[in-house]
Scaffold this active site. Sequence first.
Site, PDB file in Angstrom:
ATOM      1  N   SER A 262      29.468 -76.126  50.545  1.00 54.04           N
ATOM      2  CA  SER A 262      28.495 -77.118  51.017  1.00 54.04           C
ATOM      3  C   SER A 262      27.713 -77.682  49.821  1.00 54.04           C
ATOM      4  CB  SER A 262      27.544 -76.432  51.998  1.00 54.04           C
ATOM      5  OG  SER A 262      26.896 -77.377  52.797  1.00 54.04           O
ATOM      6  N   PRO A 263      27.300 -78.955  49.894  1.00 52.85           N
ATOM      7  CA  PRO A 263      26.555 -79.529  48.775  1.00 52.85           C
ATOM      8  C   PRO A 263      25.299 -78.724  48.470  1.00 52.85           C
ATOM      9  CG  PRO A 263      27.003 -81.186  50.477  1.00 52.85           C
ATOM     10  CD  PRO A 263      27.453 -79.876  51.019  1.00 52.85           C
TER      11      PRO A 263
ATOM     12  N   ARG B 102      26.953 -87.028  56.223  1.00 50.96           N
ATOM     13  CA  ARG B 102      26.143 -85.871  56.642  1.00 50.96           C
ATOM     14  C   ARG B 102      24.919 -86.373  57.383  1.00 50.96           C
ATOM     15  NH1 ARG B 102      24.341 -80.167  53.813  1.00 50.96           N
ATOM     16  NH2 ARG B 102      26.355 -79.563  54.638  1.00 50.96           N
TER      17      ARG B 102
ATOM     18  N   TYR C 224      16.085 -87.587  53.416  1.00 55.53           N
ATOM     19  CA  TYR C 224      16.189 -88.462  52.239  1.00 55.53           C
ATOM     20  C   TYR C 224      16.330 -89.899  52.726  1.00 55.53           C
ATOM     21  CZ  TYR C 224      16.416 -84.000  49.983  1.00 55.53           C
ATOM     22  OH  TYR C 224      16.089 -82.735  49.571  1.00 55.53           O
TER      23      TYR C 224
ATOM     24  N   ARG D 100      24.816 -71.016  50.908  1.00 55.56           N
ATOM     25  CA  ARG D 100      24.302 -69.804  50.256  1.00 55.56           C
ATOM     26  C   ARG D 100      25.355 -68.712  50.062  1.00 55.56           C
ATOM     27  NH1 ARG D 100      19.306 -69.760  54.158  1.00 55.56           N
ATOM     28  NH2 ARG D 100      21.006 -70.608  55.419  1.00 55.56           N
TER      29      ARG D 100
ATOM     30  N   GLN E 176      28.968 -86.071  46.948  1.00 60.77           N
ATOM     31  CA  GLN E 176      27.950 -86.452  47.938  1.00 60.77           C
ATOM     32  C   GLN E 176      26.981 -87.426  47.268  1.00 60.77           C
ATOM     33  OE1 GLN E 176      24.553 -83.960  49.223  1.00 60.77           O
ATOM     34  NE2 GLN E 176      25.343 -84.130  51.307  1.00 60.77           N
TER      35      GLN E 176
END
Length: 755
Positions: free
Chosen positions: A401-402, A609, A561, A703, A479
């Site tokens: 994952s980014p 996303r 964002y 993570r 991404q």
Amino acid sequence: MRVAIIGGGPGGLYAAALLKRLDPERDITVWERGAPEDTFGFGVVLSDETLGGIEHADPVVFRALQREFTRWDDIDVHHRGRAVTSGGHGFAAVDRRTLLAILHDRCRDLGVTVRTREAAPAAERLARDHDLVVAADGAGSATRAAHAAVFRPTLTGHRCRYIWLATDLALDAFRFEIAETEHGVMQAHGYPYRPGVSTFIVEMHEDVWRRAGLDRLDEAESIARCEKIFADALHGHSLRGNRSRWIAFTTVVNERWRHKNIVLLGDAAHTAHFSIGSGTKLAMEDALALAACLHEQPGVPEALAAYEAERKPVVASTQRAARASLEWFEHLEQYAAQPPRQFAFNLLTRSRRVTHDNLRLRDADFTASVEREFGTGPDTPPMFTPFTLRGLTLRNRVVVSPMDMYSATDGTPGDFHLVHLGARALGGAGLVMTEMVCVSPEGRITPGCAGLWNDGQEAAWRRVTDFVHARPGSAIGLQLGHSGRKGSTRLMWEGIDQPLPEGNWPLAAPSPLPYHPHVSQVPHALDDAGLAAIREQFAASAVRGARAGFDLLELHCAHGYLLSSFLSPLTNRRTDAYGRDLAGRLRFPLEVFDAVREVWPDDRPMTVRISATDWAEGGTTADDALEIARAFAAHGADAIDVSTGQVVPDEAPDYGRSYQTPYADRIRNELGLPVIAVGAISSWDDVNSLILAGRADLCALARPHLYDPNWTLHAAAEQGYSGPGAPWPLPYQAGSRRPPTGRTDAPRPRLTLDV
Ligand SMILES: Cc1cc2nc3c(=O)[nH]c(=O)nc-3n(C[C@H](O)[C@H](O)[C@H](O)COP(=O)(O)OP(=O)(O)OC[C@H]3O[C@@H](n4cnc5c(N)ncnc54)[C@H](O)[C@@H]3O)c2cc1C
Ligand SMILES: Cc1cc2nc3c(=O)[nH]c(=O)nc-3n(C[C@H](O)[C@H](O)[C@H](O)COP(=O)(O)O)c2cc1C
């Protein structure tokens, strides 16, 4: 010690018996307003775990129950004329009346006073002349309501209606029966609980219930209608009720379980949807814990505190599973078209507690047949099957994952990025995503964020993609994003989302709303020229990204964002064509998507996303997320990467195992779009379960990949898989097995001599 117990259900009676057994000196009275024989419902299922607890605490009750139990192992799922059986489950059920009769007998034998057909005095009054008042007065607890200011209950209604019936059809398994009617999908689940008698609960979404006119029928008419709908399943047998009516399940949660010497127990304290069969179990386990705490602690206050501390987390976990299960049934319709075995597997893993591996251990033939239908090769766990998006075929379903590393210099990725991303590519994931790569210096979150707006950055990224591509089969995605109002902040470890102490740059957003009121910088609302400039920046970065060799491009429209803040009504308050309603809020993100898609090579996929919920009042909801996903798909998005939250600081996420996957699941199954699921997916078993159940196409893990760059290779090794879905890099092959641990040099016994 004087104990008053309000409610003679399984929780109240069992607590009374245990408390008396532990100390016969206790003076215990149970009030039950009903008669023993007029209890609601039919059979209840108890798990082996609860039975273990009961066996140790009170063998008399256990032995009595043992004699009455009906046991079985299989779950049968009947859907579209097919029956799929999964074995090895181990259930035990008993008639609720029998259970209560056993508990009544036990209370009587031990000397508990049970006052049936008598409403209890108010808890407040009982509390004055008793040392302890146990409020076991069920889901509609009047005690809880009377002291709501202390217990702070939350009652959440749900969208299905159910009716609890019985049939003289002798089922020999837990049976799920799916009926696709002209009004919508209904389901019944039944299980035996006495020789020749089975529970039969019929449930459906309230919209289906209304369309079918069931809201206008009384008990007898409802029963007649259910007999007709489930005629095939019932093989001519009839259904019967027991003051049965259509009910909407209510989940009860209390912030506190105790008030002075009054304590909540069982359904009064918490409810868990019956589809995971846990209400009676939880009530009896509460009783066990309360009795143990009173036995162990010096006084009532300490005991009640210990009881609450012990039970709350256990109950919360069960309630999470129950909620996942009930929501699965609320959205049953979206799964109706799944192939029969996948449907059955999906149903069995719906609470996310039962997994692929659990089911494999219980019944290997069943999981093998689901896998065959799904199309995995022999000895290939579902996570190691390939997946294609446009011209890109990924060798497995795992995505790194980014993750922003806050380690770039002037937006340029360095050796850290090469090693970090390179290591994760070597680690076997099907797709490695970069962190959010920013389209301009002002679009960065922090001074350490990476970018792609100049030649130096392009060359630096090329170095990373070249490394990844040096091993055929590895893929890397870019991404692209812009920080919007969450920009100009400190590195993660210096204060996430906190403004820079100096050197701030101006922020751009749809509306002039700071992220942290009075703390964050106030952004300026973008005008048409500003919007056009940012659109161009995205397209220019995409051109560079294509030249730099990325295999996939993801547009970051999540986490508050810039593009995400256009989508959310909480952050976009514009009244022009870029705001107002969802179509307006989608406009700029879609324009950016189109600008990028136009320059991004045709054969390379694009994903988006999103934050599928803001976890905040008035924010984006799961229904909005469907519309957002639908819109991006209509513009050519190949998959939706479904995250949640981080849009506003005062969010209230419902964390838990794979907690965001239901949002991905809905987008996939209601809209038929490929999805990437993400969030607290940590075990390979979770990944296999989600993929095989058809709830996700790809699983992104963040993570876990910081903990273990070789997460995928290790998952393969642990599953004994060594096929093309997870090839070990040749130089690492000597290490492709988990190193042995716990070796001992002590001599092993060689001979056994009779003496
Ligand atoms: C359709 C359905 C299916 C279920 N299936 C299962 C299953 O398979 N397995 C399982 O474990 N659980 C199941 N349950 C849940 C289970 O029935 C409850 O969780 C369980 O009964 C809770 O026990 P309790 O003692 O806390 O409350 P209850 O059983 O509700 O008992 C509360 C008692 O308090 C009495 N009362 C209330 N107020 C007063 C008052 N003021 N004075 C005197 N008496 C009062 C009520 O009459 C009642 O008898 C199911 C529930 C439903 C609705
Ligand atoms: C250190 C760190 C940095 C992150 N940076 C990004 C990012 O740049 N872009 C993004 O979309 N998500 C980012 N995330 C969110 C993750 O991609 C992921 O959605 C989230 O951590 C939940 O997955 P997990 O439970 O597997 O960690 C970041 C997460 C972490 C832990």
